[in-house]
Design an enzyme around this catalytic site. Structure first.
Site, PDB file in Angstrom:
ATOM      1  CE  LYS A  80       6.677   0.757  -7.782  1.00  0.00           C
ATOM      2  NZ  LYS A  80       5.290   0.281  -7.909  1.00  0.00           N
ATOM      3  CB  SER A 155       5.433  -1.656  -4.675  1.00  0.00           C
ATOM      4  OG  SER A 155       4.852  -1.437  -5.951  1.00  0.00           O
ATOM      5  CB  SER A 179       1.762  -0.788  -6.180  1.00  0.00           C
ATOM      6  OG  SER A 179       1.979  -2.058  -5.623  1.00  0.00           O
TER       7      SER A 179
END
Length: 476
Positions: A80, A155, A179
């Site tokens: 990520k 996210s 997320s």
């Protein structure tokens, strides 16, 4: 014909250990798939192919030498973009860090690489991870693999899309208000929010605040458990760090669903939820209810969750972004600015009240779960919306209180400190994946994984509830 990149992480790891495939050819298969679909979806935004290929060759050599192999040995993985990666551009989705190349990996990145995973690059995020539409001014938007014109969630959106399209077998994620779970739900994969401290965080800004965690993402529960076993640990760098056996997390015992006492709630008693999502959730429970010992439609005690989460979230943003807001406000997007302005509007009294409120909510939820093995709820309150829209402003005609209010189904469970996993559960009325949140008991991460794996197997026997897969040919 099935391509290597489409096989489960667990299968691939066994094949590598048995010398049936090479990490080099697995990486090549993933690279081919990335080249085929990533230009359309924008899941990966930065690559480190030269290093990845060298690491794959080294992994192959270690297999041939007969030495001990890590849990993730030779498996390609997506990292990520909000996670610091040594020697690899790490922007956090912000122009402020557009040219940032850190010197060292943060703990979770070091953990997956230390377990033998081959990091191929960085997956897209909203700016600084703020929001659940994965778009930012550095790399642009990431599309949903079932409909690229819609959002993929966030996210950890790039990670979820990379998994759904078989670009990589594993990916990292993090979760404050959903997320890990929201993008998993929107993309038809698995995202687990572990108990705080199970995955130690070396960059936790407020060490004794539990709302933010890092965790695993996979295409199924077993793969997710395998990855969790590699990133969990006893690292004292995190004051909340867990003291247990990480390797045991990957071994999932059989669970008989017919012995489970289950609570269900379409809105957790407080969250705004689209009427269409309510209907789909009702249909899911109708399909599943007979598999359990008992099913109670009973909302958990989460009153005040909106106010508590808003204050605690603001505290984290204030710690992480005060200098950005003071010195580079013009370079920040609307979500970050909204967060900072909200944070500056709170007082010390508000912070103290929120901390006490979370403690009270936690204890009430703890007592609620005494009567149940799991709680089931939808993962997201609305279907995926257009990528050009940062967030929904209304649900069922009712105005929302903030840009993240629509994530109440996720952040309500965040506040409980209980482990939660999102698993795929067919499609909703829009033809995009429907995610089912499964919440377990406090510190019951291992048990939750085993229950989720059993539930996943049962869902596969119901055609309308099986894990959906995107049309790769249409995305190419």
């Amino acid at each position: 014909m099935t391509e290597l990149c489409e096989l489960s992480a667990l299968t691939l790891r066994r094949m590598i250990g048995a010398r049936q495939i090479s990490p080099v050819e697995l990486l090549a298969s993933c690279r081919a798939r990335i080249g085929r679909v990533n230009p359309r979806l924008n899941a990966f935004v930065t690559f480190c192919w030269e290093r990845a290929e060298a690491e794959a060759r080294a992994a192959e050599g270690k297999v041939m030498a007969g030495g001990p192999l890590g849990a993730l040995h030779g498996l390609p993985i997506g990292i990520k973009e909000t996670m610091v990666s040594g020697g690899v551009r790490t922007t956090f989705g912000s122009p402020i860090y557009a040219d940032n190349v850190p010197a060292e990996d943060e703990r979770i990145v070091a953990a997956v690489r230390g377990a033998g995973a081959v990091a191929v690059g960085k997956t897209n995020v909203p700016e600084f991870g703020a929001g659940a539409n994965t778009t930012n001014p550095v790399f642009g938007p990431t599309g949903n693999p079932f409909d690229p014109a819609r959002i993929c969630g966030g996210s950890s959106g790039g990670s979820a899309v990379a998994l759904a399209t078989d670009m990589v077998p594993l990916a990292t994620g993090s979760d404050t208000g959903g997320s890990l779970r929201t993008p998993a739900g929107y993309c038809g994969v698995v995202g687990m929010r572990p108990s705080p401290g199970l995955v130690p965080m070396s960059r936790r800004g407020i060490g004794y605040t539990s709302i933010s965690v890092q965790g695993p993402m996979g295409r199924d529960v077993a793969d997710t458990a395998l990855m969790l076993s590699a990133i969990a640990g006893r690292d004292p760098v995190d004051p909340l760090a867990w003291n247990g056996d990480p390797a045991a997390l990957a071994i999932l015992p059989e669970v008989d669903l017919s012995g489970l006492r289950v609570a269900v709630s379409a809105d957790l008693g407080f969250a705004p939820v689209d009427d269409g999502i309510r209907r789909t959730f009702g249909e899911v429970i109708a399909d599943l209810g007979g598999a359990f010992a008992s099913v109670d439609d009973k909302a958990p005690p989460l009153q005040g969750a909106d106010e508590i989460f808003e204050v605690l979230r603001s505290m984290s943003f204030l710690i992480g972004h005060e200098a950005h807001y003071r010195d580079r406000r013009a370079d920040l997007g609307p979500n970050l600015i909204a967060n900072m302005e909200q944070a500056y509007g709170y007082s010390f009294a508000d912070a103290a009240k929120a901390q006490a409120g979370q403690t009270k909510l936690y204890r009430a939820f703890l007592a609620y779960m005494d009567d149940y093995d799991i709680l089931l709820a939808p993962t997201a309150a609305v279907p995926p919306f257009p990528v050009a829209q940062l967030y929904p402003t209304h649900i069922n005609g009712e105005e929302l209180r903030s840009y993240f209010h629509w994530l109440g189904l996720a952040y309500g469970l965040t506040l409980t400190d209980h482990p939660v996993i999102s698993i795929p559960c067919g499609l909703d009325a829009t033809g995009t994946p429907f995610g089912l949140q499964v919440c377990g008991r406090r510190w019951g991460d291992h048990r939750l994984l085993a229950v989720a794996a059993a539930l996943e197997r049962h869902l596969q026997t119901i055609p309308a509830r099986a894990r959906p897969k995107p049309d790769i040919a249409a995305l190419s």
